[in-house]
Enzyme design. Structure first.
Site, mmCIF file in Angstrom:
data_model
loop_
_atom_site.group_PDB
_atom_site.id
_atom_site.type_symbol
_atom_site.label_atom_id
_atom_site.label_comp_id
_atom_site.label_asym_id
_atom_site.label_seq_id
_atom_site.Cartn_x
_atom_site.Cartn_y
_atom_site.Cartn_z
ATOM 1 N N PRO A 1 39.331 62.753 58.230
ATOM 2 C CA PRO A 1 39.608 63.952 59.028
ATOM 3 C C PRO A 1 41.039 63.935 59.575
ATOM 4 O O PRO A 1 41.421 63.030 60.306
ATOM 5 C CB PRO A 1 38.595 63.872 60.172
ATOM 6 N N GLU A 2 41.824 64.915 59.186
ATOM 7 C CA GLU A 2 43.165 65.127 59.735
ATOM 8 C C GLU A 2 43.092 66.406 60.580
ATOM 9 O O GLU A 2 42.006 66.926 60.814
ATOM 10 C CB GLU A 2 44.196 65.259 58.598
ATOM 11 N N LYS B 1 44.422 64.114 66.202
ATOM 12 C CA LYS B 1 43.159 63.943 65.467
ATOM 13 C C LYS B 1 42.023 63.528 66.399
ATOM 14 O O LYS B 1 40.937 63.181 65.925
ATOM 15 C CB LYS B 1 43.325 62.880 64.377
ATOM 16 N N ARG C 1 50.525 52.832 51.493
ATOM 17 C CA ARG C 1 49.795 54.100 51.289
ATOM 18 C C ARG C 1 50.219 54.719 49.968
ATOM 19 O O ARG C 1 51.327 54.490 49.493
ATOM 20 C CB ARG C 1 50.130 55.088 52.408
#
Length: 273
Positions: free
Chosen positions: A2-3, A58, A263
């Site tokens: 979830p962003e 967030k 990442r």
DNA sequence: CCCCTATCCTGAGGGC
DNA sequence: TGCCCTCAGGATAGGG
């Protein structure tokens, strides 16, 4: 994962459902989250009424009466789901709040990277993870001038600058990749190498992408669901994230993947310079 | 200040 | 079919 758009969607989907609900019972099934759930957590929620739901970056903030709030971070895999009737407990349900109406709100988080705390509203303002948050990129806070000021002296990569919650809060890997693709900037570009003109374009693109993602009710790439356990749709509209080896949606070049600080950053070698 | 790495964690997916 | 390995990454801590 979830962003900002997913958290915003969760807040919207929950806000009408939980407003005015009064807590009858709090069950903790697993307290070992990234930040362990304190022993007195149930006492903080007990008998309180839920007034509304909002977002800080967030973080989800559930406003309670008497100046208290319930602050939740969903980490990588968290869900906060409302049910009108009691549901059977399933694996990875960690907190179940039952209301006087019989409805339930469940925090479910397989990877346990999230957190769930109760504190006063004034404690929340001072709480380091909230106090350190940068500008909200969706509330119209970030213009080209402001963004330029934040990044143009930094040797750090634009990818890392946008992921840094102390600069701008709410962006995660998926949307940073999408935003940089739309702006035509490679993730590896240094802040120093961003012109004022590019900063303007970046500042324009950020709310545009977030608006589209929110309109699509978020990206259900893997675990994400809204407050009613519904999937989002934006995974069907991603232009660059997780498209390594596929054709660029704009120019048909082969999408590349590179690792930046552990990442995955995706980019089109032709469209992004 | 900045970079890199490890840490937490589970489930998915690949290789054999 | 099953075991082992790697990978996914948000936030944070620690070393260089």
């Amino acid at each position: 994962m979830p962003e900002l758009p997913e958290v915003e969607t969760i807040c919207r989907s929950l806000s009408e459902l939980i407003r005015g609900q009064r807590v009858a019972r709090v069950e903790i099934l697993e307290r070992r989250l990234r930040v362990p759930i304190p022993t007195d957590f149930p006492r903080g929620l007990q008998h309180r009424a839920l007034m509304g739901v909002s977002r800080r970056g967030k973080f989800i903030v559930v406003e309670l009466n008497e100046g208290w709030c319930w602050v939740i971070h969903l980490g990588m895999s968290g869900k906060l789901v409302f049910h009108l009737k009691p549901e059977p407990r399933v694996k990875h349900d960690h907190v179940v709040v039952t209301f006087e109406s019989g409805a339930e709100l469940t925090l479910h988080d397989p990877r346990r990277f999230g957190l769930s705390l109760v504190m006063t509203r004034s404690e929340l303002q001072q709480w380091p993870p909230i106090a350190a948050l940068g500008l909200d990129p969706w509330a119209g806070c970030v213009d080209g001038k402001e963004l330029y000021r934040l990044i143009h002296r930094s040797r750090r990569r634009i990818y890392h600058l946008l992921l840094d919650q102390r600069m701008i809060c709410g962006l995660g890997n998926i949307y940073v990749n999408e935003i940089l693709f739309r702006t035509g900037v490679r993730p590896s570009r240094r802040g120093l190498r961003m012109s004022r003109d590019l900063a303007d374009r970046l500042a324009q693109t950020i709310p545009l992408v977030l608006d589209e993602a929110i309109a699509g009710r978020g990206t259900s790439f893997s675990d994400y669901r809204d407050g009613m356990d519904q999937e989002g749709d934006f995974q069907n509209h991603l232009s660059i994230y997780d498209r390594e080896g596929q054709n660029c949606v704009a120019c048909s070049s082969t999408v590349k993947r590179t690792r930046l600080g552990g990442r995955s950053a995706f980019y089109c070698p032709t469209c992004q310079t």
